[in-house]
Design an enzyme around this catalytic site. Structure first.
Site, PDB file in Angstrom:
ATOM      1  N   LEU A  76       0.796  -1.234   0.000  1.00 34.34           N
ATOM      2  CA  LEU A  76       0.000   0.000   0.000  1.00 34.34           C
ATOM      3  C   LEU A  76       0.822   1.274   0.000  1.00 34.34           C
ATOM      4  O   LEU A  76       0.453   2.272   0.609  1.00 34.34           O
ATOM      5  CB  LEU A  76      -0.950   0.012   1.209  1.00 34.34           C
ATOM      6  CG  LEU A  76      -1.968  -1.109   1.288  1.00 34.34           C
ATOM      7  CD1 LEU A  76      -2.729  -1.035   2.607  1.00 34.34           C
ATOM      8  CD2 LEU A  76      -2.961  -1.061   0.128  1.00 34.34           C
ATOM      9  N   ASN A 102      -9.549   3.709  -4.725  1.00 34.86           N
ATOM     10  CA  ASN A 102      -9.456   2.507  -3.897  1.00 34.86           C
ATOM     11  C   ASN A 102      -9.017   2.970  -2.509  1.00 34.86           C
ATOM     12  O   ASN A 102      -8.021   3.667  -2.361  1.00 34.86           O
ATOM     13  CB  ASN A 102      -8.435   1.559  -4.535  1.00 34.86           C
ATOM     14  CG  ASN A 102      -8.270   0.246  -3.796  1.00 34.86           C
ATOM     15  OD1 ASN A 102      -7.401   0.115  -2.945  1.00 34.86           O
ATOM     16  ND2 ASN A 102      -9.080  -0.740  -4.119  1.00 34.86           N
ATOM     17  N   ASN A 130     -11.000  -1.421  -0.090  1.00 33.48           N
ATOM     18  CA  ASN A 130     -10.143  -2.607  -0.111  1.00 33.48           C
ATOM     19  C   ASN A 130     -10.112  -3.143   1.321  1.00 33.48           C
ATOM     20  O   ASN A 130      -9.380  -2.638   2.161  1.00 33.48           O
ATOM     21  CB  ASN A 130      -8.751  -2.184  -0.597  1.00 33.48           C
ATOM     22  CG  ASN A 130      -7.716  -3.269  -0.445  1.00 33.48           C
ATOM     23  OD1 ASN A 130      -8.036  -4.423  -0.174  1.00 33.48           O
ATOM     24  ND2 ASN A 130      -6.465  -2.891  -0.609  1.00 33.48           N
ATOM     25  N   CYS A 133      -7.117  -5.469   4.030  1.00 31.08           N
ATOM     26  CA  CYS A 133      -5.993  -4.900   4.782  1.00 31.08           C
ATOM     27  C   CYS A 133      -5.997  -5.418   6.202  1.00 31.08           C
ATOM     28  O   CYS A 133      -7.054  -5.646   6.775  1.00 31.08           O
ATOM     29  CB  CYS A 133      -6.108  -3.393   4.856  1.00 31.08           C
ATOM     30  SG  CYS A 133      -6.379  -2.650   3.287  1.00 31.08           S
ATOM     31  N   GLY A 246      -9.767 -10.918 -11.782  1.00 31.84           N
ATOM     32  CA  GLY A 246      -8.886 -12.052 -11.551  1.00 31.84           C
ATOM     33  C   GLY A 246      -8.397 -12.677 -12.836  1.00 31.84           C
ATOM     34  O   GLY A 246      -9.094 -13.481 -13.449  1.00 31.84           O
ATOM     35  N   THR A 269      -3.218  -7.402 -13.652  1.00 36.73           N
ATOM     36  CA  THR A 269      -1.866  -7.808 -14.050  1.00 36.73           C
ATOM     37  C   THR A 269      -1.664  -7.853 -15.568  1.00 36.73           C
ATOM     38  O   THR A 269      -0.562  -7.584 -16.046  1.00 36.73           O
ATOM     39  CB  THR A 269      -1.570  -9.184 -13.410  1.00 36.73           C
ATOM     40  OG1 THR A 269      -1.855  -9.076 -12.007  1.00 36.73           O
ATOM     41  CG2 THR A 269      -0.129  -9.594 -13.575  1.00 36.73           C
TER      42      THR A 269
HETATM   43  C1  LIG Z   1       1.210  -4.948  -8.069  1.00 36.84           C
HETATM   44  C2  LIG Z   1      -0.216  -5.029  -7.591  1.00 36.84           C
HETATM   45  C3  LIG Z   1      -0.703  -4.062  -6.704  1.00 36.84           C
HETATM   46  C4  LIG Z   1      -2.016  -4.113  -6.236  1.00 36.84           C
HETATM   47  N1  LIG Z   1      -2.491  -3.136  -5.388  1.00 36.84           N
HETATM   48  C5  LIG Z   1      -3.788  -3.152  -4.972  1.00 36.84           C
HETATM   49  C6  LIG Z   1      -4.310  -2.116  -4.150  1.00 36.84           C
HETATM   50  O1  LIG Z   1      -3.617  -1.152  -3.822  1.00 36.84           O
HETATM   51  N2  LIG Z   1      -5.602  -2.201  -3.735  1.00 36.84           N
HETATM   52  C7  LIG Z   1      -6.410  -3.245  -4.110  1.00 36.84           C
HETATM   53  O2  LIG Z   1      -7.585  -3.271  -3.724  1.00 36.84           O
HETATM   54  N3  LIG Z   1      -5.949  -4.227  -4.907  1.00 36.84           N
HETATM   55  C8  LIG Z   1      -4.657  -4.210  -5.353  1.00 36.84           C
HETATM   56  N4  LIG Z   1      -4.185  -5.216  -6.180  1.00 36.84           N
HETATM   57  C9  LIG Z   1      -5.081  -6.316  -6.575  1.00 36.84           C
HETATM   58  C10 LIG Z   1      -5.681  -6.074  -7.964  1.00 36.84           C
HETATM   59  O3  LIG Z   1      -6.437  -4.881  -7.997  1.00 36.84           O
HETATM   60  C11 LIG Z   1      -6.544  -7.269  -8.403  1.00 36.84           C
HETATM   61  O4  LIG Z   1      -7.607  -7.432  -7.484  1.00 36.84           O
HETATM   62  C12 LIG Z   1      -5.755  -8.564  -8.459  1.00 36.84           C
HETATM   63  O5  LIG Z   1      -4.472  -8.333  -8.987  1.00 36.84           O
HETATM   64  C13 LIG Z   1      -6.426  -9.648  -9.290  1.00 36.84           C
HETATM   65  O6  LIG Z   1      -6.623  -9.240 -10.629  1.00 36.84           O
HETATM   66  P1  LIG Z   1      -5.598  -9.608 -11.836  1.00 36.84           P
HETATM   67  O7  LIG Z   1      -5.372 -11.077 -11.806  1.00 36.84           O
HETATM   68  O8  LIG Z   1      -6.307  -9.129 -13.070  1.00 36.84           O
HETATM   69  O9  LIG Z   1      -4.363  -8.833 -11.570  1.00 36.84           O
HETATM   70  C14 LIG Z   1      -2.863  -5.176  -6.661  1.00 36.84           C
HETATM   71  C15 LIG Z   1      -2.371  -6.138  -7.549  1.00 36.84           C
HETATM   72  C16 LIG Z   1      -1.070  -6.081  -8.028  1.00 36.84           C
HETATM   73  C17 LIG Z   1      -0.586  -7.120  -8.987  1.00 36.84           C
END
Ligand SMILES: Cc1cc2nc3c(=O)[nH]c(=O)nc-3n(C[C@H](O)[C@H](O)[C@H](O)COP(=O)(O)O)c2cc1C
Ligand SMILES: Cc1cc2nc3c(=O)[nH]c(=O)nc-3n(C[C@H](O)[C@H](O)[C@H](O)COP(=O)(O)OP(=O)(O)OC[C@H]3O[C@@H](n4cnc5c(N)ncnc54)[C@H](O)[C@@H]3O)c2cc1C
Ligand code: FES
Lengths: 306, 272
Positions: A76, A102, A130, A133, A246, A269
């Site tokens: 974070l 967020n 979110n 946490c 996801g 991602t």
């Molecule tokens: C590098 C990185 C940082 C992330 N930071 C946050 C965040 O600050 N707050 C949050 O709710 N989710 C965060 N996530 C989670 C993503 O928003 C998402 O829910 C998760 O990566 C699954 O989706 P994806 O497979 O398409 O990446 C983060 C994910 C990654 C990879």
């Protein structure tokens, strides 16, 4: 030829021109991608987490690549809500699409402070809580992993936040449906899921964990089947709209999440592998609708054939 | 400088030694302007083990011929796949990324490279020599076979070599070479790229002599464009992204690299 299909969807008070959003923490504040895509073409962007106070995040290394995915332990990192209001928010006002913040913290008071300040920002169309946490008062157990703490944080924020309130669910729970129902009851307008799955990577040569925090959050195509299952379960249980997240990397992935019950989707991602993937997904959804003669996306959401 | 997402054509792939390949790339479209120290994020095709892109320094860039080179050391699945690229194949790249080296002019400069650390130094040496600098390039390796492109580097200045086994140049570590270990350092600025330990040692020598030393870091990256915050290094101003604020840093900015005490931030058991 049929007329151009309508990709717009509604999430409570939010009108999205298309169902494709970017996932928090993977899209910065949008400008990082503006050399590659027209950010305004997206349904909206969810900017990286904001907390009540400045946070330095975790030490390096924060990333480990895994089979079709990655683990992260960013922690974070952000400069806090006051810095956001003063210095980052003005850069977001230029967008002609939905900007969603967020919101994260380690105390209920912290969430409330951030939500109250976000409520005053006219160009922030909605907030996404979110709740994955760690709750410092509950010994570090994440808010989103027990019903009472998920309810506590959602209802406290609901008191102070007037616009669309999205609650983002953690998959690291025994029953995501229970948490979803509890959060709906506590006043959420929509749910987004899933956040990352807790995982771990070890370097066999050095015998050390790869991440500085030992464990981290798994994302990318590797988590898609789990995310799809959870979206399907939750969408069948709640009445409020669900946003699927996801591993989404293509229009076909996005459509699968909509069939499972998602009204909109977030791309995370996959942006790292192709910074223009979101635009390709929007285009691909349009082509799918033409091919299948769909005029609007409500003909897709939850229309899984058993 | 606008970043671009491009499919580049492989013009040639030359094996330099057992583990290094020099890959020339070009495009039908004009390549964007690039500066030494910047890098590209390369997509490795059809490899389930290489989901993320791989970062590589711009080894050479020639505006006139619209071509560029990458110098790649084989260390794992991604670099192994890239080492087998053939003329006529294409690779997808994001570039130019990051900030480059601060280019001195009309000064005495020393470039220190160890192992694959010479990758960004070729383009740097070329540009520095064009700017009227007196360029010295010090290359280190385990043995003579590791010392790459010596002849090419001579076009830009004086070349000094050190090998751990003494098969080429002076025997010993790069930091033991007489150029930087004996007498007063005769340089206005040092540029360094190589293994972490080597860069720290060179930065330490530079600091003692009161010379600015720029180092190029190779932190693991996910996005390469400042969006994920995975690649951070601890600086005097807190955590900074290596991909956007680096990969080149003045070593004095890096926490724990020079005299400043190393302070580790508290562990936060949350995943993001
Ligand atoms: C590098 C990185 C940082 C992330 N930071 C946050 C965040 O600050 N707050 C949050 O709710 N989710 C965060 N996530 C989670 C993503 O928003 C998402 O829910 C998760 O990566 C699954 O989706 P994806 O497979 O398409 O990446 C983060 C994910 C990654 C990879
Ligand atoms: C800005 C930047 C510029 C770079 N420039 C070059 C270059 O010009 N030429 C070149 O050959 N390499 C360069 N690298 C390193 C290169 O990116 C890695 O070697 C590559 O990603 C490894 O991929 P792989 O799939 O072959 O190996 P992986 O399976 O990913 O890794 C194999 C092993 O290599 C090591 N490794 C992996 N990534 C890195 C890294 N980022 N830094 C150091 N060691 C690593 C680890 O020990 C790992 O266990 C650069 C890295 C960065 C961040
Ligand atoms: S690699 Fe994503 S911020 Fe640097």
């Amino acid at each position: 030829m049929s007329t151009s299909p309508d990709l717009s969807v509604k999430i409570h008070d939010l009108n999205l021109k298309n169902p494709v959003l970017t996932a928090s923490g993977t899209f910065g504040y949008g400008h990082e991608y503006s050399d590659f895509i027209e950010v305004d073409a997206l349904g909206g962007i969810i900017v990286k987490a904001t907390t009540s106070k400045h946070r330095e995040g975790n030490p390096y290394p924060r990333m480990a690549e895994t089979a079709m995915g990655m683990l992260n332990a960013v922690g974070l990192q952000n400069k806090g809500i006051d810095h956001f209001v003063r210095h980052i928010y003005p850069t977001l006002e230029k967008y002609n699409t939905n900007v969603i913040a967020n919101v994260s913290d380690s105390t209920v008071e912290g969430y409330v402070e951030v939500a109250e300040k976000m409520n005053k920002l006219s160009h922030i169309a909605a907030i996404e809580l979110n709740i994955s946490c760690p709750n410092v008062k509950e010994g570090g157990m994440a808010f989103g992993t027990s019903c009472p703490s998920a309810i506590a944080v959602t209802s406290a924020v609901r008191e102070v936040y007037d616009k669309t309130l999205i609650v983002k669910l953690s998959p690291n729970v025994t029953s995501i449906v229970e948490i979803a129902l509890a959060v709906e009851e506590a006043g959420a307008d929509a749910l987004s899921l899933i956040n990352t799955l807790l995982g771990m990577a070890i370097d066999s040569e050095t015998r050390k964990p790869v991440l500085s925090t030992i464990t981290g959050g798994l994302s990318g195509p590797a988590i898609k089947p789990i995310a799809l299952r959870m979206v399907w379960q939750v969408a069948n249980a709640v009445k409020i709209p669900v946003i699927g997240i996801g591993g989404i990397s293509s229009a076909a992935d996005a459509i699968e999440f909509m069939l499972a019950g998602a009204t909109a989707i977030q791309v995370g991602t996959a942006n790292f592998i192709d910074p223009s993937v979101t635009i390709k997904i929007i285009q691909g959804i349009k082509e799918y609708m033409l091919k299948h003669r769909l005029s609007k996306l409500s003909q897709l959401t939850g229309k899984l054939v058993y | 400088m606008k970043k671009q997402l491009l499919d580049l054509n492989v013009v040639s792939n030359t094996r330099l030694n057992a583990s290094h390949h020099l890959i020339e790339l070009s495009s039908e479209f004009p390549l964007p302007a690039m500066i030494p120290g910047q890098f590209a994020e390369v997509k490795v095709k059809n490899q389930s083990e290489t989901y993320l892109r791989r970062p590589f320094s711009i080894h050479r860039f020639d505006h006139a011929t619209n071509s560029m080179h990458l110098l790649i050391k084989t260390v794992g699945p991604g670099t192994t796949a890239l080492s087998t690229l053939k003329k006529g194949e294409t690779i997808n790249v994001m570039l130019p990324l990051g900030k480059g080296f601060a280019l001195a002019s009309k000064s005495k400069v020393l470039l220190v490279g160890g192992g694959c650390g010479i990758a960004p130094l070729y383009f740097l040496a070329e540009q520095l020599s064009k700017r009227g600098n007196e360029v010295t390039i010090l290359i280190g390796g385990r043995s003579a076979a590791d010392i790459l492109l010596q002849k090419e580097y001579r076009n830009f200045g004086r070349v000094a070599v050190s090998t751990e086994d003494g098969t080429d140049g002076e025997k010993g570590m790069v930091t033991q070479h007489s150029i930087i270990s004996k007498g007063k350092l005769q340089f206005d600025r040092i540029y360094c790229c190589g293994p972490d330990g080597m860069m720290r040692a060179v930065a330490h020598i530079a600091e003692k002599a009161g010379i600015i030393c720029e180092v190029s870091l190779e932190n693991t990256m996910a996005c390469g464009i400042g969006a994920c915050l995975c690649c951070v290094v601890e600086t005097n101003q807190g955590n900074r992204c290596v991909c956007t604020e680096g990969p080149v840093f003045d070593s004095r900015e890096l926490k724990g690299w020079t005299k400043g005490k190393e302070v580790s931030c508290t562990l936060d058991n949350n995943s993001q």
